[in-house]
Design a protein around this motif. Structure first.
Motif, PDB file in Angstrom:
ATOM      1  N   HIS A 389       0.830  -1.427  -0.083  1.00  0.00           N
ATOM      2  CA  HIS A 389      -0.212  -0.117   0.039  1.00  0.00           C
ATOM      3  C   HIS A 389       0.864   1.288  -0.082  1.00  0.00           C
ATOM      4  N   SER A 390       0.322   2.256  -0.844  1.00  0.00           N
ATOM      5  CA  SER A 390       1.122   3.736  -0.869  1.00  0.00           C
ATOM      6  C   SER A 390       0.140   4.616  -0.722  1.00  0.00           C
ATOM      7  N   LEU A 391      -1.131   4.315  -0.676  1.00  0.00           N
ATOM      8  CA  LEU A 391      -2.268   5.421  -0.541  1.00  0.00           C
ATOM      9  C   LEU A 391      -2.265   6.036   0.890  1.00  0.00           C
ATOM     10  N   GLY A 392      -1.734   5.634   1.721  1.00  0.00           N
ATOM     11  CA  GLY A 392      -1.528   6.349   2.985  1.00  0.00           C
ATOM     12  C   GLY A 392      -0.485   7.204   3.090  1.00  0.00           C
ATOM     13  N   ASP A 393       0.478   6.929   2.224  1.00  0.00           N
ATOM     14  CA  ASP A 393       1.834   7.685   1.989  1.00  0.00           C
ATOM     15  C   ASP A 393       1.464   8.814   1.212  1.00  0.00           C
ATOM     16  N   ALA A 394       0.406   8.559   0.268  1.00  0.00           N
ATOM     17  CA  ALA A 394       0.176   9.857  -0.871  1.00  0.00           C
ATOM     18  C   ALA A 394      -0.807  10.805  -0.021  1.00  0.00           C
ATOM     19  N   LEU A 395      -1.252  10.492   1.033  1.00  0.00           N
ATOM     20  CA  LEU A 395      -2.462  11.276   1.502  1.00  0.00           C
ATOM     21  C   LEU A 395      -2.004  11.754   2.639  1.00  0.00           C
ATOM     22  N   ALA A 396      -0.872  11.300   3.372  1.00  0.00           N
ATOM     23  CA  ALA A 396      -0.242  11.565   4.610  1.00  0.00           C
ATOM     24  C   ALA A 396      -1.090  11.281   5.678  1.00  0.00           C
ATOM     25  N   TYR A 397      -1.701  10.175   5.703  1.00  0.00           N
ATOM     26  CA  TYR A 397      -2.727   9.530   6.611  1.00  0.00           C
ATOM     27  C   TYR A 397      -2.105   8.247   6.900  1.00  0.00           C
ATOM     28  N   GLN A 398      -2.228   7.764   8.250  1.00  0.00           N
ATOM     29  CA  GLN A 398      -2.071   6.568   8.660  1.00  0.00           C
ATOM     30  C   GLN A 398      -3.221   5.595   8.357  1.00  0.00           C
ATOM     31  N   LEU A 399      -3.451   4.678   7.197  1.00  0.00           N
ATOM     32  CA  LEU A 399      -4.413   4.143   6.938  1.00  0.00           C
ATOM     33  C   LEU A 399      -4.579   2.761   7.392  1.00  0.00           C
ATOM     34  N   GLY A 400      -5.484   2.232   7.406  1.00  0.00           N
ATOM     35  CA  GLY A 400      -5.439   0.687   7.703  1.00  0.00           C
ATOM     36  C   GLY A 400      -6.910   0.111   7.113  1.00  0.00           C
ATOM     37  N   HIS A 401      -7.373  -1.102   7.493  1.00  0.00           N
ATOM     38  CA  HIS A 401      -8.499  -1.714   6.902  1.00  0.00           C
ATOM     39  C   HIS A 401      -9.786  -1.066   7.014  1.00  0.00           C
ATOM     40  N   GLN A 402      -9.874  -0.602   8.199  1.00  0.00           N
ATOM     41  CA  GLN A 402     -10.969   0.282   8.594  1.00  0.00           C
ATOM     42  C   GLN A 402     -10.933   1.816   7.851  1.00  0.00           C
ATOM     43  N   PRO A 403     -11.956   2.176   7.139  1.00  0.00           N
ATOM     44  CA  PRO A 403     -11.840   3.498   6.508  1.00  0.00           C
ATOM     45  C   PRO A 403     -11.793   4.496   7.599  1.00  0.00           C
ATOM     46  N   THR A 404     -10.998   5.638   6.909  1.00  0.00           N
ATOM     47  CA  THR A 404     -10.416   6.699   7.589  1.00  0.00           C
ATOM     48  C   THR A 404     -11.162   8.209   6.975  1.00  0.00           C
ATOM     49  N   ALA A 405     -11.460   8.869   7.855  1.00  0.00           N
ATOM     50  CA  ALA A 405     -12.109  10.166   7.275  1.00  0.00           C
ATOM     51  C   ALA A 405     -11.071  10.948   6.723  1.00  0.00           C
ATOM     52  N   ILE A 406     -10.940  11.413   5.535  1.00  0.00           N
ATOM     53  CA  ILE A 406     -10.156  12.500   4.936  1.00  0.00           C
ATOM     54  C   ILE A 406     -10.681  13.835   5.114  1.00  0.00           C
ATOM     55  N   THR A 407     -11.779  13.914   4.542  1.00  0.00           N
ATOM     56  CA  THR A 407     -12.696  15.180   4.618  1.00  0.00           C
ATOM     57  C   THR A 407     -14.162  14.775   5.197  1.00  0.00           C
ATOM     58  N   ALA A 408     -14.970  15.641   5.179  1.00  0.00           N
ATOM     59  CA  ALA A 408     -16.439  15.234   5.605  1.00  0.00           C
ATOM     60  C   ALA A 408     -16.898  14.341   4.887  1.00  0.00           C
ATOM     61  N   LEU A 410     -15.185  12.317   2.340  1.00  0.00           N
ATOM     62  CA  LEU A 410     -14.101  11.422   1.473  1.00  0.00           C
ATOM     63  C   LEU A 410     -13.495  10.684   2.567  1.00  0.00           C
ATOM     64  N   SER A 411     -13.386   9.502   2.243  1.00  0.00           N
ATOM     65  CA  SER A 411     -12.818   8.471   3.137  1.00  0.00           C
ATOM     66  C   SER A 411     -11.584   7.496   2.399  1.00  0.00           C
ATOM     67  N   ALA A 412     -10.667   6.935   3.152  1.00  0.00           N
ATOM     68  CA  ALA A 412      -9.894   6.179   2.538  1.00  0.00           C
ATOM     69  C   ALA A 412      -9.647   4.910   3.326  1.00  0.00           C
ATOM     70  N   GLN A 413      -9.048   3.937   2.726  1.00  0.00           N
ATOM     71  CA  GLN A 413      -8.982   2.547   3.429  1.00  0.00           C
ATOM     72  C   GLN A 413      -7.660   1.776   2.545  1.00  0.00           C
TER      73      GLN A 413
END
Length: 641
Positions: A389-408, A410-413
């Motif tokens: 995975h590199s998505l967390g690196d690109a968004l500067a967020y610590q991501l995992g299997h559970q979705p993380t809110a990026i904005t109101a 937009l979420s990422a996992q």
């Protein structure tokens, strides 16, 4: 690089797109020049083979010598051909062993060989490398590996194979006990010999991979933040697997003497490189770090590769290089045409794919960010299904299997194969293992293989190549829930992306085979409820297949660069998608510079989106976040109207 000449097996890996194939080809040619009396073999285990593109020759499964270096042979492994050879050698015996450990007759197992196996590329590659070295077909072997996530999957196959052989040994032990109980004696048969041979080969292969005196992984990176982060994770994983990393190669390094003082972005990149190189040096520890200089012209063919290898030098850098600071920089401009509004057009799924290192993750993040900003009422999620995975690196967020809110909205996992496999075991596999083991015999001495123990040992493993299947199920469940108006997928590089797209048909075929077994043996197997759940799963998988090939539902976006090898692979991907019924309408020319053109005729019918090279450092008064998230935000502005 002389310290690497004691090796007999050099495996080249790293993040996608960093130049693994280039280093593999150049390093193999160096060995062939240095040791003219040695037989050098250059192999590719990546399902999306690129050796031919870099060497500028046709490469097949049959080894062929380089025209100018007859002691260097080149080969791209064909997993299907290797499977047939494996079946010829071991097929009947393995079917016999499974028959002895289940209620299934041998004739029912034959169709399995014709099914699409998850992990086939990794499994067959590992076995073939072992065979080549065992049989002495080459004195030195260089392996161009798949990107880091799937390279680690290949190395972890050793543990899976060991558990599989132990399960087969339980099946055979049941046969031995029955024979002794009926005749009072046991005479070893062909299955015993096969198990002994395969176990010895496995132990020899593990010893070879972990013998640092003759085997090492050469890790390739580029001086960019996302490459640095993935390289650090790869080095840590290799150490955990007891695979030696002998050297780190940083490709595309810039020269301070060749820098253009009027190029603001180039000057910033040079400053950033010096800062990153000090970190590469820290992560490498006592391993040497080599620099591969940026080439003005893409190194294609033997002469260019030889010249590149001669320019490789050890890294000499101060560990205290400061992070770059920028007060003013000209941001790139939007270039027409742009993407349509995917949500307004009714798309529910956008798949972003291409060769490793072309910028898929940034483009996927930018599409998700742009759609979320344009439609604040719509729930948008961007998901990584790449094992590395590199998505967390690109968004500067610590991501995992559970979705993380990026904005109101937009979420990422980052889909976790481990998490999904645990769920899949609980939903289906444990019960399927119990069914395959048959009814428990009343005599304790005969319970060895008729209870689920052996099958549970197999199911308990991280099954090779299952990432794509689990990713499909994860995305399928999310689409079915209807919670997200748009899902954007950041996928694995080309070869494994195609495996993901093939997975609905492959999983459907496997389930179909299980149903046929159950119908034949339902009086013994029972498990009516399990069959009902598996039928439901198959129906859902078939629905997912329809959605993947429905251009009103799914949009496929390809990403490429103005490099011959990259464009050639992107063109092959386009043809493969067409064969699978997946429509591609867009191709993103990433890192576009004025005057560059994509010369592949296959792209003529596509809408070309030109995305300029993004700055990696932003002024403090800029409206964008610091990189890397700022790059995603800027890219979103550039690719949408």
């Amino acid at each position: 690089m002389d310290q690497l000449d004691a090796l007999t097996l050099a495996m080249v890996s790293g993040k996608g797109g960093v130049g693994k194939t280039t280093l593999s080809c150049g390093f193999a040619r160096r060995w062939a020049h240095q040791f003219p009396g040695d037989r050098v073999l250059l192999l590719s285990t990546d399902p999306a083979h690129s050796l031919g593109d870099v060497l500028n020759i046709l490469v097949h499964d049959t080894p062929q010598p380089m025209p100018d270096l007859p002691n260097l042979q080149v080969r791209s492994l064909d997993a299907q051909a290797l499977l047939q050879a494996f079946k010829t050698r071991y097929g009947q015996t393995l079917e016999l062993l499974v028959e002895r450990g289940s209620f299934v007759q041998g004739e029912d197992l034959t169709p399995v060989w014709n099914l699409n196996w998850p992990g086939l590329d990794e499994l067959m590659s590992l076995l073939e490398i072992q065979r080549i070295l065992r049989d002495g077909e080459a004195d030195r072997v260089v392996v161009d590996m798949a990107p880091s996530g799937h390279t680690l999957s290949l190395f972890r196959l050793m543990d899976f194979l060991e558990e599989l052989l132990q399960a087969l040994e339980l099946f055979q032990e049941n046969h031995r006990v029955i024979q002794r109980s009926l005749t009072g004696r046991y005479t070893p048969d062909e299955a015993d010999a096969t198990l002994a041979e395969m176990t010895a080969d496995l132990h020899a292969g593990r010893h070879l991979l972990q013998d640092a005196t003759q085997t090492a992984c050469l890790v390739v990176a580029i001086p960019e933040p996302m490459s640095l982060m993935e390289t650090e994770r790869l080095l840590r994983s290799l150490a955990e697997l007891h695979i030696s990393c002998r050297a780190l190669f940083v490709n595309h390094s810039l020269s301070a003497t060749a820098a253009d003082p009027n190029d603001e972005i180039g000057a910033t990149r040079l400053l950033e490189q010096q800062h990153l190189l000090s970190k590469f040096q820290f992560f490498a520890g006592d391993k040497p770090v080599f620099l591969m200089p940026q080439q003005r012209i893409e190194p294609i063919g033997g002469s260019a590769l030889d010249a590149l290898i001669q320019q490789v030098v050890p890294l000499m850098v101060s560990p205290s290089s400061p992070a770059p600071r920028v007060t003013t920089i000209a941001l790139p401009k939007k270039i027409s045409p742009s993407f349509e509004d995917f949500i307004a057009a009714g798309r529910r799924l956008v798949i972003v794919g291409g060769k490793g290192g072309v910028g898929k993750t940034t483009v996927a993040g930018a599409i998700a960010w742009g759609m979320a900003q344009r439609h604040p009422e719509a729930a948008v999620r961007v998901i990584s299904i790449d094992p590395a995975h590199s998505l967390g690196d690109a968004l500067a967020y610590q991501l995992g299997h559970q979705p993380t809110a990026i904005t109101a909205n937009l979420s990422a996992q980052e889909v976790s194969a481990t998490h999904m496999l645990d769920q899949f075991r609980n939903d289906y596999l444990w019960e399927l293992a119990a069914m395959m083991s048959g009814e428990t015999a009343p005599d304790d001495a005969l319970q060895i293989a008729y209870r689920p123990e052996a099958w549970r040992r197999i199911v308990a493993q991280a099954l090779p190549g299952i990432d794509e299947m689990l990713a499909l199920i994860s995305v399928m469940e999310l689409l079915e829930s209807g919670e997200q108006q748009l899902i954007v997928l950041d996928t694995a590089p080309t070869g494994h992306l195609l495996r993901f797209l093939e997975m609905p048909v492959a999983l459907g075929d496997w389930l179909g085979w299980i149903f046929k077994l159950w119908i034949k043996y339902q009086d013994v197997a029972g498990r009516v409820d399990l069959m009902g759940r598996l039928r439901s799963l198959r129906q859902r998988v078939m629905q997912a297949q329809k959605k993947l090939t429905d251009p009103t539902y799914t949009e496929f976006v390809g990403v490429t660069l103005a490099q011959a090898a990259v464009a050639a692979e992107s063109a092959r991907l386009l043809h493969s998608l067409t064969d699978k019924g997946v429509i591609q309408r867009y191709i993103v020319h990433n890192c576009y510079e004025p005057g560059q053109n994509l010369v592949e005729p296959a792209f003529d019918a596509l809408t070309l989106i030109r995305l300029a090279r993004l700055p990696r450092v932003f002024p403090s008064d800029c409206r964008y976040s610091p990189a890397p998230l700022g790059q995603v935000q800027l890219a979103a502005d550039l690719i949408f109207l």
